[in-house]
Design an enzyme around this catalytic site. Structure first.
Site, PDB file in Angstrom:
ATOM      1  N   PRO A 319      32.462  59.109 -13.999  1.00  0.00           N
ATOM      2  CG  PRO A 319      33.546  59.421 -11.946  1.00  0.00           C
ATOM      3  CD  PRO A 319      32.710  60.148 -12.973  1.00  0.00           C
ATOM      4  CB  CYS A 320      29.570  54.747 -14.665  1.00  0.00           C
ATOM      5  SG  CYS A 320      30.188  54.421 -16.325  1.00  0.00           S
TER       6      CYS A 320
END
Length: 361
Positions: A319-320
């Protein structure tokens, strides 16, 4: 985690009486019309005997059903209204060769459309329309069709034009993917989500890539994987792609923030450390690049952390999008800022819930 469909009677009752529970898990194909719908579709309820039930959009398309024009099950949601309107026009005429004159005929200034699509998707409207045509060709190739048949399905008169457009989108010509499909080490397939189409690449055991199809970096990433396996990258599905699609649908519909798809990283030891740290950020929370650098014990490496964040090639599952600027701004996101904003908004509903870690190899 894969989702087993219940019996037809339960599917029918859930789909039409409890759309929230069915969203992301269940789609209906109507045999009398040849279309498929998402839960909550305003169209007239079909008879039970005319319903076929599916756990993914991919299964609906593979079974030969067309997307419903009322509930738009494959249409990206949450975008700029102009982007949504033109995206819908493309879905209404999937093999149309759009021009700026066609955009003007809709009462829309082509330059305004160009800016809106670049802001939302990082590509122009005409590039987006071409991508959706190419998706039809991709599906034909995946089914084993000849390149020329896929070219015609995608609405290209010229074989060279089709090959060139295909290579611009995916980084490789169609022949490079089809001739190795029989003995491929990695397989690539298209996943439709509420945030737009994505390309997934996996072997039989883990997911190697998951990117939005309109991300500018996608061709380079696919070419890198193609080289890593010495050309043995083909078209098709594997179990990790099915699993990732099911988990994405559950996540985007607000049903579950749990990801258990096994992942394979392609990066340096430092980038792997950053990606592991990203996966430890709870759903519903965000960190700045500086805070992430401190978390991994490298407080002076803020810029390197930002580069590693941008190099992530497994969207959402790593989850950047949870990393923001120190002033609270969303900053860049390869999939488009509107997607980042929607993902962060979606995750507020998960509160302090954590994503379970997938095993990365």
């Amino acid at each position: 985690m894969m989702f087993d469909l219940p019996d037809s009677q339960t599917c029918y009752a859930t789909f039409f009486e409890d759309a929230a529970a069915a969203r992301g898990h269940l789609w209906v194909g109507v045999t009398s019309t040849g279309i498929f719908c998402r839960p909550g579709c305003p169209a007239r309820r079909p008879k039970p005997e005319n319903c076929r039930w599916f756990g993914t959009i991919h299964d609906c398309l593979d079974a030969g059903f067309r997307p419903c024009k009322r509930c738009r099950p494959t249409e990206p949601q949450g975008a700029d209204p102009l982007v949504a309107r033109l995206s819908r026009a493309v879905e209404d005429a999937p093999d149309r060769r759009w021009t700026e004159g066609d955009v003007s005929a809709l009462g829309i200034d082509p330059s305004t459309a160009r800016r809106a699509f670049r802001r939302a998707l990082g590509m122009t409207f005409l590039d987006y329309a071409r991508m959706r045509r190419l998706q039809a060709g991709f599906r034909e190739l995946e089914r084993g069709a000849r390149v020329i048949d896929a070219q015609l399905e995608a609405g290209f008169d010229s074989g060279s034009g089709f090959r060139s457009a295909f290579a611009r989108l995916l980084g490789l010509p169609p022949d490079a993917l089809t001739r190795t499909s029989a003995d491929a080490l990695l397989r690539a397939d298209w996943i439709d989500t509420d945030l737009g189409p994505m390309i997934a690449v996996a072997d039989d055991h883990s997911l190697h890539l998951l990117e939005f199809a309109d991300r500018p970096a996608l061709p380079r990433e696919l070419a890198r994987l193609h080289k890593a396996v010495k050309g043995r990258l083909g078209l098709g599905r594997t179990a990790p792609i099915d699993q990732a699609e099911a988990e994405l649908n559950a996540y985007l519909s607000g049903q579950s923030a749990r990801f258990a798809t096994p992942l394979t990283y392609h990066g340096t030891p430092f980038t792997r450390t950053v990606w592991d740290a990203l996966r430890e950020i709870p759903a519903g929370q965000t960190l700045s690049y500086a805070a992430l650098a401190k978390r991994i014990g490298r407080p002076q490496a803020t810029r390197a952390v930002a580069r590693a964040n941008g190099a992530n090639q497994i969207a959402v599952l790593i989850p950047c999008h949870r990393v923001i600027g120190s002033d609270g701004s969303l900053t860049g996101y390869g999939g488009g800022l509107w997607r980042k904003e929607r993902l962060i908004d979606l995750e507020r509903a998960y509160g302090a819930g954590h994503l379970e870690q997938s095993e990365a190899v």
